[in-house]
Design an enzyme around this catalytic site. Structure first.
Site, PDB file in Angstrom:
ATOM      1  N   CYS A   2       0.832  -1.195   0.000  1.00  0.00           N
ATOM      2  CA  CYS A   2       0.000   0.000   0.000  1.00  0.00           C
ATOM      3  C   CYS A   2       0.874   1.254   0.000  1.00  0.00           C
ATOM      4  CB  CYS A   2      -0.858   0.029   1.251  1.00  0.00           C
ATOM      5  SG  CYS A   2      -1.844  -1.432   1.493  1.00  0.00           S
ATOM      6  N   ARG A  33       4.823   0.584  -6.801  1.00  0.00           N
ATOM      7  CA  ARG A  33       4.878  -0.364  -5.687  1.00  0.00           C
ATOM      8  C   ARG A  33       3.882  -1.511  -5.853  1.00  0.00           C
ATOM      9  NH1 ARG A  33       6.735   2.355  -0.895  1.00  0.00           N
ATOM     10  NH2 ARG A  33       5.310   1.163   0.372  1.00  0.00           N
ATOM     11  N   TRP A  88      -2.999  -2.290  -1.513  1.00  0.00           N
ATOM     12  CA  TRP A  88      -2.673  -3.667  -1.922  1.00  0.00           C
ATOM     13  C   TRP A  88      -3.412  -4.527  -0.905  1.00  0.00           C
ATOM     14  CZ3 TRP A  88      -0.336  -6.986  -5.245  1.00  0.00           C
ATOM     15  CH2 TRP A  88       0.109  -8.205  -4.754  1.00  0.00           C
ATOM     16  N   ASN A 115      -1.465   1.815   5.942  1.00  0.00           N
ATOM     17  CA  ASN A 115      -0.607   0.740   5.422  1.00  0.00           C
ATOM     18  C   ASN A 115      -0.300  -0.182   6.595  1.00  0.00           C
ATOM     19  OD1 ASN A 115      -0.475   2.187   3.086  1.00  0.00           O
ATOM     20  ND2 ASN A 115       1.700   2.685   3.237  1.00  0.00           N
ATOM     21  N   GLY A 116      -0.239  -1.481   6.336  1.00  0.00           N
ATOM     22  CA  GLY A 116       0.131  -2.398   7.413  1.00  0.00           C
ATOM     23  C   GLY A 116      -1.023  -3.319   7.767  1.00  0.00           C
ATOM     24  N   GLU A 603      15.277 -24.589  -7.996  1.00  0.00           N
ATOM     25  CA  GLU A 603      14.856 -23.184  -7.968  1.00  0.00           C
ATOM     26  C   GLU A 603      16.012 -22.269  -8.398  1.00  0.00           C
ATOM     27  OE1 GLU A 603      12.386 -21.446  -8.056  1.00  0.00           O
ATOM     28  OE2 GLU A 603      12.874 -19.497  -7.231  1.00  0.00           O
ATOM     29  N   LYS A 607      15.995 -19.723 -11.656  1.00  0.00           N
ATOM     30  CA  LYS A 607      16.328 -18.282 -11.565  1.00  0.00           C
ATOM     31  C   LYS A 607      17.386 -17.931 -12.617  1.00  0.00           C
ATOM     32  CE  LYS A 607      13.724 -17.026  -9.802  1.00  0.00           C
ATOM     33  NZ  LYS A 607      12.700 -17.753  -9.121  1.00  0.00           N
ATOM     34  N   GLU A 610      15.925 -18.089 -16.274  1.00  0.00           N
ATOM     35  CA  GLU A 610      14.936 -17.086 -16.705  1.00  0.00           C
ATOM     36  C   GLU A 610      15.487 -15.669 -16.720  1.00  0.00           C
ATOM     37  OE1 GLU A 610      11.362 -16.299 -14.416  1.00  0.00           O
ATOM     38  OE2 GLU A 610      12.355 -16.869 -12.566  1.00  0.00           O
ATOM     39  N   HIS A 626      24.480 -41.393 -12.385  1.00  0.00           N
ATOM     40  CA  HIS A 626      23.632 -42.105 -13.355  1.00  0.00           C
ATOM     41  C   HIS A 626      23.601 -41.406 -14.707  1.00  0.00           C
ATOM     42  CE1 HIS A 626      22.429 -44.894 -10.289  1.00  0.00           C
ATOM     43  NE2 HIS A 626      22.060 -43.896  -9.501  1.00  0.00           N
ATOM     44  N   LYS A 729       4.861 -11.656 -15.672  1.00  0.00           N
ATOM     45  CA  LYS A 729       4.792 -11.850 -14.226  1.00  0.00           C
ATOM     46  C   LYS A 729       3.664 -12.807 -13.872  1.00  0.00           C
ATOM     47  CE  LYS A 729       5.840 -11.343  -9.984  1.00  0.00           C
ATOM     48  NZ  LYS A 729       6.952 -12.208  -9.580  1.00  0.00           N
TER      49      LYS A 729
HETATM   50  O1  M6R Z   1       2.026 -16.561  -9.623  1.00  0.00           O
HETATM   51  P1  M6R Z   1       2.480 -17.991  -9.519  1.00  0.00           P
HETATM   52  O2  M6R Z   1       3.268 -18.268  -8.311  1.00  0.00           O
HETATM   53  O3  M6R Z   1       1.343 -18.984  -9.685  1.00  0.00           O
HETATM   54  O4  M6R Z   1       3.436 -18.197 -10.773  1.00  0.00           O
HETATM   55  C1  M6R Z   1       3.985 -19.444 -11.076  1.00  0.00           C
HETATM   56  C2  M6R Z   1       5.135 -19.282 -12.042  1.00  0.00           C
HETATM   57  O5  M6R Z   1       4.700 -18.703 -13.232  1.00  0.00           O
HETATM   58  C3  M6R Z   1       6.242 -18.419 -11.439  1.00  0.00           C
HETATM   59  O6  M6R Z   1       6.678 -18.922 -10.209  1.00  0.00           O
HETATM   60  C4  M6R Z   1       7.448 -18.358 -12.390  1.00  0.00           C
HETATM   61  O7  M6R Z   1       8.055 -19.614 -12.471  1.00  0.00           O
HETATM   62  C5  M6R Z   1       8.442 -17.303 -11.908  1.00  0.00           C
HETATM   63  N1  M6R Z   1       8.661 -16.335 -12.930  1.00  0.00           N
HETATM   64  C6  M6R Z   1       9.761 -17.853 -11.546  1.00  0.00           C
HETATM   65  O8  M6R Z   1      10.618 -16.866 -11.094  1.00  0.00           O
END
Ligand code: M6R
Ligand code: UD1
Length: 734
Positions: A2, A33, A88, A115-116, A603, A607, A610, A626, A729
């Protein structure tokens, strides 16, 4: 998160149109934000009335709503205080009644932007409902507005016309949680209150004349008896606040909500030892003056104040700003800014300086960070804390997930739990699967949403399906959710975005409260999802004596996570250098992990792929021999998780297989681990040292170096980190 903005003009004539434009533009500066709704409150046409205009969606939608309401833009105000907000959603989905400003009553007597999170809002709401207040929103903020009115009214009825800041002190006695808030009221025309606890708030000052001094004195309660009313002030539950030889005896609900609800929570307010006694009120302070705003000849000085949660919306108007500290109550009236505090703390500063901001606007939006991704990585000490806030009692080692409580008996009866998600969210499920199974003793399977649907996997009525999603809008996850709902399963959401489709469609769930994540690469959402899932597993096992010790160790481990994440972030310079040297211009990077660290490896590799467009693969260390081992030579860069847990000897042996083939791994290990210290000297390997925590939480710390690594690999290649190619996103298509 927020955003708050406020604007006060004193002896600077402004039309209503200009005031509204200033407020709306202030909100536009906060847009970066992330938010889902907006609103403003300004003076209405009737004497001392307040006009509230609010709308869901972007600031552009608010502008349209203002045009629709069409208030007279030409009316002028010599003095005026307006407040505004970007919301938010945390309490209640984004809809018009939930937008801020929130109000005390249909006459808008007290109007708040906040906010909060108010953690005891349910108790407060119950109290206020019992007093006859009618709530119109699902927000926690509305209870603050109503509390202002309630306390104003009962004290007024008892003969106290409280000063605005005094009333605020009474309100703050009752609320728990975090807040940055502005309040305006028809009872205090052209005045505004700004106060904060754990949520930022600053005040910009603009005046033609130079300020006499560049600080504002902090005002404490009167420690003499001057100005004390003969009858005591009244607290929210109707009890008196007694003053006795300058010691305040406060009727408080803080430690005992039940007592508060029963209206018998009167306790003798003992103070911390380092606090000096305070008087019950400070009536004479109204007549004191703030030195900064005194003119030479004592005549009033024209001045404008800009209040905001974020310097980005103030800097256009003025670079002179004062940052409020926790528990400060700023009171603006008659062109003066006063800072009050409820108690005098030994050693605390007696002034707040008015500083000159040297930064330019673009810098401030992301604070000191170059990208949102970097900012979000650095927010993790705070976001991980916020996920736990109000939900873990570290003293009694207990967990209280309000959104799941009523459902736990049903979940405990399940024959299996299926976790379903995509991308990073899927990895948070993998990371916590083992502890889930260990604590709940229920078999857990983890599914990629698209694959789960492709297989038309069988789902039964007694299945528990857990959907993890940052956005709450991912199409694959949403489709899988609908699929399981159709088959009668009980569905649980672990979601960041309140009011999102998944949050609304699931039967119950947990909001991870990480704050908005803007960078496409998910970082702080991962660590918060992880913690939310661990808290879920802990809640499922809170009836098992056999798990007591393990649960306590995990809860105490969680307590340290925010500070330990902060510690890990100090690795950035070393990681930056590795990215510029050893890892620069590489085509591929293998990441090895096993047990709890397999999810960290996957993970980390996601990162790196991507954001830096470098091929990277997370490899289960046990699988190395293997097939993947064929890739290893002296050139292939490799990262291995070598932190301590029961699988340590096996991990060690996998890494030895790598070094035996002339590989030079970078090992993420625990601080001062002698095994790795020795190997760093004797074999050609680098270490990145992270603090040690409980095995099932170690992934929370281990992932941070990889987040930083992916970030720096991308920055070094000149990639737009926040918007990597081909990615969005929120993936709302199948
Ligand atoms: O909004 P979500 O967590 O459902 O999104 C899932 C994936 O699209 C998301 O985690 C994606 O893999 C990220 N860009 C990874 O950093
Ligand atoms: C709630 C408040 C929180 C406040 C606390 C005080 C909201 C959104 N949260 O938090 O701000 O501090 O009470 O007691 O008002 N839910 C789903 N699916 C999901 C996520 C959540 O159905 O994916 C449901 C939950 O079952 C619950 C509601 O949404 O009914 C709120 O969830 P959550 O915010 O996690 O609840 P609390 O932590 O109790």
């Amino acid at each position: 998160m927020c955003g708050i903005f406020g604007y006060c003009n004193y002896l600077v004539e402004k039309s209503r149109g200009e005031i509204m434009d200033t407020l709306v533009e202030g909100l536009e500066r906060l847009e970066y934000r992330g938010y889902d709704s907006t609103g403003i409150a300004i003076d209405g046409d009737e004497l001392d009335s307040t006009l509230i205009i609010k709308q869901i969606g972007k600031v552009s939608a608010l502008k349209k709503e203002i045009a629709k309401v069409n208030p007279n833009r030409d009316v002028t105000f010599v003095s005026h205080c307006g407040i505004a907000h970007t919301r938010w959603a945390t309490h209640g989905e984004p809809k018009q009644v939930n937008c801020h400003p929130q109000r005390s009553d249909p006459n808008n007597e007290f109007v708040i932007v906040h906010n909060g999170i108010i953690t005891n809002f349910r108790e407060l709401k119950t109290l206020l409902l019992n007093k006859g207040y009618k709530f119109e929103s699902e927000t926690d903020t509305e209870c603050i507005a109503k509390l202002f009115k309630h306390l104003y009214d009962i004290n007024y009825q008892n003969g106290h016309e409280l000063d605005f800041h005094e009333l605020t002190k009474l309100v703050l006695l009752e609320i728990e949680g975090s807040y940055g808030l502005l309040c305006r009221s028809s009872h205090y025309p052209n005045e505004v209150i700004a106060t904060r606890k754990g949520s930022p708030l600053l005040i910009g000052v603009k005046s033609e004349k130079k300020l006499k001094v560049d600080f504002v004195d902090v005002e404490f309660p009167d420690e003499s008896n001057l100005g004390r009313p003969e009858t005591p002030l009244i607290a929210a539950n109707g009890k008196a606040i007694h003053s006795d030889d300058n010691n305040i005896t406060v009727t408080t609900n803080k430690k005992n909500p039940d007592a508060f609800l029963n209206g018998n929570g009167h306790s003798s307010g003992s103070h911390d030892d380092n606090l000096l006694p305070i008087a019950a009120n400070e009536f004479n302070l109204r007549y004191s003056q703030s030195r900064a705003f005194l003119s030479e000849d004592g005549s009033p000085t024209p001045v404008e104040f800009f209040l905001s949660s974020d310097a980005s919306s103030v800097i256009k108007h003025t670079k002179k700003v004062l940052f409020l500290e926790d528990d400060d109550i700023a009171h603006i009236y008659d062109g003066e800014l006063h800072i009050h505090r409820s108690r005098r703390e030994v050693g605390a500063s007696m002034t707040r300086s008015i500083q000159t901001l040297e930064m330019e606007l673009a810098q401030i939006m992301k604070g000191p960070y170059k990208h949102f991704m970097q900012k979000e990585i650095y927010e993790q000490p705070e976001s991980t804390f916020n996920t736990m806030r109000g939900r873990i009692d570290f003293e009694n080692n207990s967990i209280n997930l309000g959104g799941l409580k009523a459902w736990l008996p049903a979940i405990r009866r399940a024959r299996r739990i299926i976790m379903i998600a995509c991308g990073t969210s899927y990895h948070s499920c993998l990371a916590t699967r083992a502890i889930f199974e260990e604590l709940s003793e229920i078999p857990v399977s983890v599914e990629l949403a698209s694959d789960f649907l492709d297989r038309k996997s069988p789902v039964f009525r007694d299945d528990i399906c857990v959907f993890v999603s940052q956005s709450g809008e991912t199409a694959d996850t949403m489709l899988a959710l609908n699929y399981t709902l159709e088959r009668g399963a009980l569905t649980v959401g672990i979601v960041n975005t309140v009011g999102s489709s998944i949050s609304r469609a699931t039967h119950c769930g947990v909001h991870i409260n990480a704050g908005p994540e803007i960078g496409v690469a998910s970082t702080k959402a991962y660590t918060s999802q992880y913690i939310a899932l661990v808290m879920f597993a802990l809640s499922l096992s809170d009836d098992r004596v056999s798990k007591l010790e393990r649960r306590e160790a995990i809860i105490q481990g969680l307590k340290l996570i925010p500070s330990q994440v902060k510690q890990v972030l100090k690795l950035e310079p070393k990681i930056k250098e590795l990215c510029a040297t050893k890892l620069a211009d590489q085509k591929s990077l293998l990441i090895l992990g096993r047990g709890y660290q397999f999810a960290s490896a996957l993970e980390g590799a996601l990162k790196i792929k991507e954001i830096s467009y470098m091929h990277s693969e997370g490899v289960l260390a046990g699988e190395l021999k293997h097939g993947v081992l064929a890739l290893v030579d002296e050139n292939l860069p490799l990262i291995a998780f070598g932190t301590r847990d029961s699988l340590f000897p096996k991990v060690l042996s996998s890494i030895e297989q790598v070094t035996a083939r002339k590989g030079h791994p970078i090992v993420i290990c625990n601080e001062n681990d002698e095994v790795w210290m020795e190997k760093a000297v004797n074999s050609n390997l680098e270490t990145l040292e992270v603090p040690q925590t409980v095995d099932c939480l170690q992934g929370l710390l281990n992932i941070v170096p990889l987040q930083l690594m992916s970030y720096w690999l991308a920055v070094n290649k000149g990639i737009d980190v926040d918007f990597p190619r081909n990615l969005a996103k929120s993936v709302t298509v199948e």
